[in-house]
Write a protein that holds these residues in place. Structure first.
Motif, PDB file in Angstrom:
ATOM      1  N   LEU A  60       0.830  -1.206   0.000  1.00 63.86           N
ATOM      2  CA  LEU A  60       0.000   0.000   0.000  1.00 63.86           C
ATOM      3  C   LEU A  60       0.864   1.256   0.000  1.00 63.86           C
ATOM      4  O   LEU A  60       0.505   2.265  -0.611  1.00 63.86           O
ATOM      5  N   GLN A  61       2.000   1.211   0.691  1.00 66.57           N
ATOM      6  CA  GLN A  61       2.908   2.351   0.672  1.00 66.57           C
ATOM      7  C   GLN A  61       3.514   2.537  -0.713  1.00 66.57           C
ATOM      8  O   GLN A  61       3.741   3.660  -1.156  1.00 66.57           O
ATOM      9  N   ALA A  64      -0.974   3.091  -3.137  1.00 68.52           N
ATOM     10  CA  ALA A  64      -2.230   2.954  -2.391  1.00 68.52           C
ATOM     11  C   ALA A  64      -3.415   2.649  -3.291  1.00 68.52           C
ATOM     12  O   ALA A  64      -4.500   2.355  -2.802  1.00 68.52           O
ATOM     13  N   ARG A  65      -3.231   2.725  -4.621  1.00 68.84           N
ATOM     14  CA  ARG A  65      -4.325   2.427  -5.542  1.00 68.84           C
ATOM     15  C   ARG A  65      -4.494   0.928  -5.790  1.00 68.84           C
ATOM     16  O   ARG A  65      -5.456   0.521  -6.449  1.00 68.84           O
ATOM     17  N   GLU A  90      -7.258  -0.387   9.574  1.00 67.02           N
ATOM     18  CA  GLU A  90      -7.905   0.928   9.529  1.00 67.02           C
ATOM     19  C   GLU A  90      -8.622   1.216  10.847  1.00 67.02           C
ATOM     20  O   GLU A  90      -8.509   2.306  11.417  1.00 67.02           O
ATOM     21  N   ILE A  95      -3.488   2.116   9.780  1.00 66.26           N
ATOM     22  CA  ILE A  95      -3.613   2.853   8.522  1.00 66.26           C
ATOM     23  C   ILE A  95      -4.437   4.097   8.835  1.00 66.26           C
ATOM     24  O   ILE A  95      -5.626   4.007   9.126  1.00 66.26           O
ATOM     25  N   LYS A  97      -4.842   7.059   6.799  1.00 65.87           N
ATOM     26  CA  LYS A  97      -5.622   7.556   5.671  1.00 65.87           C
ATOM     27  C   LYS A  97      -4.898   7.228   4.370  1.00 65.87           C
ATOM     28  O   LYS A  97      -3.731   6.828   4.379  1.00 65.87           O
ATOM     29  N   TYR A  98      -5.594   7.397   3.259  1.00 68.56           N
ATOM     30  CA  TYR A  98      -5.013   7.239   1.934  1.00 68.56           C
ATOM     31  C   TYR A  98      -4.916   8.628   1.307  1.00 68.56           C
ATOM     32  O   TYR A  98      -5.894   9.369   1.287  1.00 68.56           O
ATOM     33  N   THR A  99      -3.742   8.975   0.802  1.00 63.17           N
ATOM     34  CA  THR A  99      -3.545  10.325   0.295  1.00 63.17           C
ATOM     35  C   THR A  99      -2.694  10.289  -0.971  1.00 63.17           C
ATOM     36  O   THR A  99      -2.245   9.227  -1.414  1.00 63.17           O
ATOM     37  N   SER A 219     -12.206   4.480   4.724  1.00 62.30           N
ATOM     38  CA  SER A 219     -12.078   4.668   3.267  1.00 62.30           C
ATOM     39  C   SER A 219     -12.898   3.633   2.563  1.00 62.30           C
ATOM     40  O   SER A 219     -13.271   2.603   3.124  1.00 62.30           O
ATOM     41  N   ARG A 221     -12.772   1.148  -0.655  1.00 59.68           N
ATOM     42  CA  ARG A 221     -11.904   0.583  -1.673  1.00 59.68           C
ATOM     43  C   ARG A 221     -12.693  -0.426  -2.470  1.00 59.68           C
ATOM     44  O   ARG A 221     -13.783  -0.841  -2.098  1.00 59.68           O
TER      45      ARG A 221
END
Length: 223
Positions: A60-61, A64-65, A90, A95, A97-99, A219, A221
């Motif tokens: 994910l790092q 993240a997509r 999460e 985790i 957030k996703y940014t 989030s 996904r």
């Protein structure tokens, strides 16, 4: 829940009560097993990540997509397993957030970046740090202990003039600020996220009392 079979003399009623009792026992056993499974990695209020969790975080790092299916294919596990583990991390705050990491220069933004070292009254250091966190121009805030208590902050501004004005009007007047040293960043060589430690036993996260209740997903996904 306990059903008294002796009070039921009707065979049909007895059969119905027996089926209800059996069904209740199965449901109760399922709930107990599910709870036990959720508690397996929780000890002394800590959630411990295993090697699979670490690999998911690393992927994910990297991007993240990535979908649950992509990650599952890379690790050789079911996408449903990936989904469950990500949601758990999460909910427990591992985790955050996703940014999107944006290169401001390539995006055409004319800004300067500076690092502020703020020497503070020890009693006010946390209050100062919290107030700085609420300012949009400040990207990162840390506290540091050397010979004196320090608050370190990363700030962006449109120009040196606006930076000086920002410090003079927003930072210097805060109660407890003793003095400020500012260094303007002239060239960026690297900007990335910290790597996950290799030993899963060293990666733990404090969980809240509400964590076991599921919490709210942070989030959305797709598979």
């Amino acid at each position: 829940m306990t059903i008294n079979f002796e009070k039921s003399r009707n065979p049909k009623c007895f059969s119905t009560l027996f089926r209800q009792q059996t069904r209740y026992n199965h449901i109760n056993q399922y709930r107990n097993n599910s709870l036990e499974g959720r508690l397996l990695k929780i000890k002394n209020n800590n959630l411990t990540l295993d090697s699979t969790d670490i690999k998911i975080l690393e992927l994910l790092q990297e991007d993240a997509r990535k979908t649950y299916t992509d990650i599952g294919r890379r690790l050789g596990i079911a996408h449903s397993t990936v989904y469950d583990r990500i949601k758990r991390m999460e909910q427990h705050g591992i985790i955050k957030k996703y940014t999107t990491l944006v290169d401001l220069e390539k995006a055409g933004a004319r800004t300067i970046t500076a690092i502020m070292i703020i020497y503070t009254d020890p009693k006010e250091s946390e209050n100062i740090a919290e107030k700085l966190c609420s300012i949009p121009q400040i990207l990162e805030v840390y506290t540091s202990l050397s010979e004196e208590i320090q608050v370190i902050a990363k700030v962006v501004a449109e120009s040196q003039e606006s930076l000086h004005e920002f410090i003079a009007t927003k930072v210097a007047p805060l109660p407890g600020v003793l003095r400020i040293r500012t260094s303007i960043v002239t060239k960026k060589f690297k900007e990335t996220q910290p790597l996950i430690v290799n030993d899963p036993k060293k990666v733990t996260s404090k969980i809240t009392e509400n964590s076991l209740d599921g919490g709210k997903d942070r989030s959305e996904r797709h598979n």
